[in-house]
Scaffold this motif. Structure first.
Motif, short mmCIF file in Angstrom:
data_model
loop_
_atom_site.label_atom_id
_atom_site.label_comp_id
_atom_site.label_asym_id
_atom_site.label_seq_id
_atom_site.Cartn_x
_atom_site.Cartn_y
_atom_site.Cartn_z
N TYR A 104 10.88 91.63 -30.75
CA TYR A 104 10.32 92.90 -30.28
C TYR A 104 10.41 93.05 -28.78
O TYR A 104 10.43 94.15 -28.25
N GLY B 171 -0.45 89.11 -26.90
CA GLY B 171 0.24 90.38 -27.16
C GLY B 171 -0.53 91.63 -26.82
O GLY B 171 -0.09 92.73 -27.13
N LEU B 172 -1.70 91.51 -26.22
CA LEU B 172 -2.50 92.71 -25.96
C LEU B 172 -2.14 93.24 -24.57
O LEU B 172 -2.41 92.58 -23.58
N PRO B 173 -1.51 94.40 -24.47
CA PRO B 173 -1.04 94.86 -23.16
C PRO B 173 -2.19 95.21 -22.22
O PRO B 173 -3.21 95.72 -22.65
N VAL C 80 3.50 107.84 -20.73
CA VAL C 80 3.08 106.63 -20.01
C VAL C 80 2.95 105.56 -21.09
O VAL C 80 2.15 105.71 -22.01
N PHE C 81 3.77 104.53 -21.00
CA PHE C 81 3.79 103.51 -22.05
C PHE C 81 3.40 102.15 -21.48
O PHE C 81 3.63 101.88 -20.31
N SER C 82 2.88 101.31 -22.33
CA SER C 82 2.83 99.90 -21.97
C SER C 82 4.24 99.37 -22.19
O SER C 82 4.99 99.91 -23.01
N ASN D 176 5.00 96.80 -23.67
CA ASN D 176 5.06 96.35 -25.06
C ASN D 176 5.44 97.49 -25.99
O ASN D 176 6.28 97.33 -26.87
N GLU D 177 4.79 98.66 -25.79
CA GLU D 177 5.11 99.78 -26.67
C GLU D 177 6.55 100.22 -26.45
O GLU D 177 7.30 100.45 -27.39
N THR E 216 8.86 97.58 -27.84
CA THR E 216 8.75 97.50 -29.30
C THR E 216 9.46 98.67 -29.95
O THR E 216 10.20 98.52 -30.91
N ARG E 217 9.24 99.85 -29.40
CA ARG E 217 9.94 101.02 -29.95
C ARG E 217 11.45 100.82 -29.89
O ARG E 217 12.17 101.05 -30.84
N MET F 190 11.78 98.61 -33.44
CA MET F 190 11.93 99.80 -34.28
C MET F 190 13.30 100.47 -34.07
O MET F 190 13.59 101.48 -34.67
#
Lengths: 274, 594
Positions: B313, B368-370, B383-385, B387-388, B391-392, B396
């Protein structure tokens, strides 16, 4: 691979109910918790709250409204088809205690989730008053299930085609004015409904819980996509929720964040039609 | 001139040196001693000088002590007594006089100069020879995708060594008796031995040698920060660049895979005990592989729908192709390791329940917690972390949207906050989605950038801009709640803090605005609370990470081990693997004794 045991269409085919065989999840899941599913290899991960479960036969029930690409894809599945991934249980279970009299307010598809929480509250020995609403008679779901659980049940429809005319807030206000023994209100449904319910209960100073449904990816606290503002602090709905104190939730922000991907949803749907 | 015309004199080559006038050899060999003997004149006095015959080894013995920095008056052939000084040349480093000898190398005789200053270690060739012969093999670079091309695709950037480059690079290794590189490696791969096998052209054997200690060589060769680990301890690094150990590791692993030489070892002694591994990241995979090889029955639980954890990821396709991760995992599957997807441990099964069914449990769930900065506007759209965002894109496969259903976050002007490897990955991913302007914002200066230099370099090549000593204050949104710009404040470096780095201090009234339509927050991660909710007796430190016994990596619950980011906080792939190795050995020791 998780098999769909039974499929049922409700509310003119806009709301679908699936019974999915997932024994390990069924054995563990509690009211208020959700699962994340991915239909196929190219699918996205979507969170769905579990409406019911049967530990004995290893079945979980999900009820969802067809709103976008993935839910449309899910609708095209039939009995015996499989879903690639189902992960769960996720989120914190609803905190169920014996309080006395509680009001359960549900709107639209939210009634599906509400029903499992109402059931848990009833089993804990509470006097449960249910208020459920929908746009019109055909779109109302799970009335009979709620009737079986609740000690009193009020149904409203926006157009008056069934039950009382109007929104769920009207009978709620009446209850709050008439009864002084209401210990808690649980509201699950569209964001606007939860917002209005919370506005009302705040006046009467009655604790209110809501179940939020922000955009999620992994559902395990990894991406932070589901961040919501509660009590002016950032919370991750998937690990800190999905149920929060409704008086502290910033609904406006949630509404804005949930509208972010509408355009992409359209592109994705058009692509799948092509 | 084509590459293949260039010849190399390898480091420590034995030199045969001759007098240019009488053609007698200077080499003297007596039993163990190998020397080049000369006569010299120093302050009018005749002295004898003995040099080491190995290229780049500077042991000098003289009959009269000569101080550092003093210059010999003359260097004379001991056979014909002619002066060897060449007046047409001067030392390339200090400008002093040089002597000329003839060496035989590469099947020919070549003029070769030596500086006469004591302590100056310059030696050289004539201009004509220099073009064709290099005195040392320089560190070999991997050929890589052109920067103008690679920003339009998600394919891997470096192509890897060809076998000629690999053998040249392997030739640079000194085969030290007490190798520092092995110490520098968290899993102690026997680096000199595998390089020795490479020199003998036994690439397959080299791969097997690495796999004795490291089950994921193709991954480590790509993503390990070798410059801080094995290569940092390489002796060659003192004067020159160290041996490219990571690139060699990658080469042999790729060779083994492409030539279909991977063999599954037969496990003879099956042990009737079961091990549960929580998390299929690098640490979990190492424990799984080690324990399976010891003969245990191993089950790995993964919360996501895809195996590999951060390898899948987090790290983007262009840095670590997912097919390689899947291949390395399939090796474990063939070893007999069972994998359970979609299992969020703590919810579907608790640690206590695992202990009922398994003899030991390893927790390698990562951190894993941003983290967010908790500033105004962080909940705006786009506005993303990190991780998001990653991961996207990676897990994904949003970069293939709408073929894949997850929407691709895309912006014209992208701002990435943070200076680590994850920030570089995010910035370089953004470049590949067609963003015209990608800016990395970091609150300290370039020297403190935690990312690997190689990554920073790649990012700059691809057009990522760096705004250093800058920190965001708030995000400003449009009427539609999408981020429009980010307000920043300039910083300066103050006193060193607990981490030893100089603390950035904001400069008042230096606020300015950077326009952007997508922001990625890559400022680190914290521990995920899920697993602890149902394991309250798992002891944790003040940052919320699991406390373990550093000798065994066992936690406060007996037979439950932990390692990787969930113990140390964000670190590297190989450190997680090292922690897994310690835990696996301790587990085996404990369970075997029962």
């Amino acid at each position: 691979m998780f098999q769909i045991v039974r499929k049922q269409e409700m509310a003119k085919g806009t709301i679908i109910r699936f019974d999915i065989s997932a024994p390990k999840i069924a054995a563990k899941i509690k009211a208020g918790q959700f699962i994340i599913l991915r239909v196929n290899e190219t699918g996205e991960r979507i969170p769905l709250t579990v409406a019911d479960k049967d530990e004995f036969s290893g079945i979980i029930t999900i009820i969802f409204q067809v709103v976008g690409k993935t839910t449309a894809l899910l609708r095209s599945l039939h009995d015996g088809d499989t879903i690639k991934d189902v992960a769960g249980p996720l989120g914190k279970p609803a905190e169920v205690q014996k309080l006395g009299t509680v009001i359960m307010v549900g709107g639209g598809t939210g009634i599906a989730i509400l029903h499992s929480i109402a059931k848990a509250f009833k089993e804990a020995g509470n006097f449960v008053i249910g208020i459920i609403g929908a746009k019109e008679k055909e779109l109302l779901i799970m009335e009979s299930e709620m009737k079986a659980i609740c000690d009193e049940l009020v149904v409203t429809t926006d157009d008056g085609s069934y039950g009382q005319l109007g929104f769920v807030t009207q009978p709620l206000q009446k209850y709050l004015e008439e009864r002084y023994d209401i210990k808690m209100v649980y509201a699950i449904g569209p964001i606007i409904m939860m917002k209005n319910v919370c506005g009302l209960t705040k006046k009467f100073d009655i604790p209110t819980m809501v179940s939020l449904n922000p955009v999620m990816i992994d559902g395990t606290g990894m991406c932070g996509g589901c961040r919501v503002k509660v009590d002016n602090k950032m919370k991750f709905c998937c690990v800190d929720g999905p149920d929060f104190d409704g008086h502290k939730v910033d609904f406006d922000e949630l509404e804005k964040r949930n509208a972010l991907y509408l355009k992409d949803e359209k592109i994705s749907l058009l692509f799948s039609i092509k | 001139m084509a590459d293949q015309d260039v010849k190399y004199l390898k480091f420590k080559t034995y030199l045969n040196a001759y007098c240019p006038y009488c053609h007698e050899s200077f080499n003297v060999e007596k039993k163990e001693v190998k020397q080049l003997n000369f006569k010299a004149v120093y302050k009018g006095q005749e002295v004898s000088v003995k040099l080491s015959p190995y290229l780049d080894v500077f042991e000098i013995e003289t009959s009269v002590p000569i101080n550092e920095g003093e210059v010999l008056d003359d260097l004379v052939c001991p056979h014909c007594n002619k002066s060897l000084i060449n007046r047409d040349m001067v030392c390339g480093e200090c400008g002093n006089t040089v002597a000329q000898v003839i060496i035989s190398a590469l099947s020919r005789l070549i003029p070769f100069f030596i500086c006469l200053k004591r302590g100056c270690e310059w030696h050289g060739l004539t201009k004509a020879d220099e073009r064709r012969i290099k005195l040392k093999i320089p560190r070999q670079d991997m050929p890589e995708q052109d920067k103008t091309m690679r920003i339009h695709n998600h394919q891997e950037v470096p192509y890897g060594y060809r076998s000629e480059l690999a053998s040249l690079e392997a030739g640079r290794c000194l085969q030290c008796k007490t190798p520092g590189c092995v110490e520098g490696c968290p899993v102690n791969v026997d680096i000199p031995s595998f390089i020795k096998l490479m020199r003998e052209d036994d690439y397959d054997g080299a791969a097997k040698k690495i796999k004795e200690k490291n089950v994921l060589p193709a991954i480590c060769g790509r993503v390990c920060p070798q410059e801080n680990q094995c290569e940092a301890k390489c002796v060659l690094g003192l004067k020159d660049k160290p041996v490219a150990i990571g690139k060699l590791e990658r080469f042999v692993a790729d060779y083994e895979r492409k030539m279909d030489l991977v063999r599954i070892p037969v496990i003879k002694n099956k042990i009737n005990k079961r091990i549960a591994v929580v998390g299929s990241g690098p640490g979990g995979l190492t424990v799984a592989a080690d324990m399976a090889q010891f003969g245990y029955a191993v089950t790995v639980f993964e919360a996501s729908h895809e195996l590999g954890g951060v390898l899948t990821y987090g790290i983007p396709e262009f840095r670590l192709p997912k097919s390689i991760v899947q291949f390395e995992i399939s090796y474990l599957k063939e070893l007999g390791v069972r994998f359970e997807l979609n299992h969020v441990i703590g919810n579907i099964l608790t640690i206590d329940e695992l202990l009922v069914h398994f003899d030991a449990v390893y927790i390698g769930v990562g951190a894993g917690l941003p983290l967010f900065m908790d500033i105004e506007g962080e909940s705006l759209g786009n506005v993303f972390s990190s991780n998001e965002y990653l991961t996207r894109m990676n897990l994904m496969k949003a970069y293939k949207f709408p073929e894949y259903d997850t929407p691709m976050p895309k912006g014209n002007k992208v701002v990435v906050i943070g200076g680590g490897n994850v920030a570089m990955d995010s910035a370089r991913t953004a470049i590949r989605t067609g963003s015209t302007e990608v800016t990395v914002i970091y609150r300290r200066s370039r020297n403190e950038l935690p990312a690997r230099m190689e990554e920073v370099h790649h990012a700059e090549e691809e057009g990522v801009r760096f705004r250093l000593l800058v920190s965001p204050v708030r995000y400003i949104g449009t009427d539609y709640n999408m981020v429009k710009s980010v307000e920043c404040i300039r910083m300066e470096l103050g006193e060193p803090d607990a981490s030893g780095r100089r603390r950035p201090v904001p400069i008042e009234n230096s606020n300015f605005i950077i326009e952007c339509d997508l922001a990625v927050v890559a400022i680190g991660t914290g521990p995920n609370p899920i697993i602890f909710r149902t394991a309250p007796n798992l002891k944790r430190n003040k940052w919320g990470y699991i406390e373990v016994d550093p000798e065994t990596n066992e936690t406060s619950i007996p037979n439950v081990y932990a390692g990787g980011d969930i113990v140390t906080g964000s670190a590297t792939v190989i450190q997680a693997m090292g922690a897994g190795r310690i835990a696996a050995n301790a587990m085996h020791k404990k369970l075997k004794g029962k």
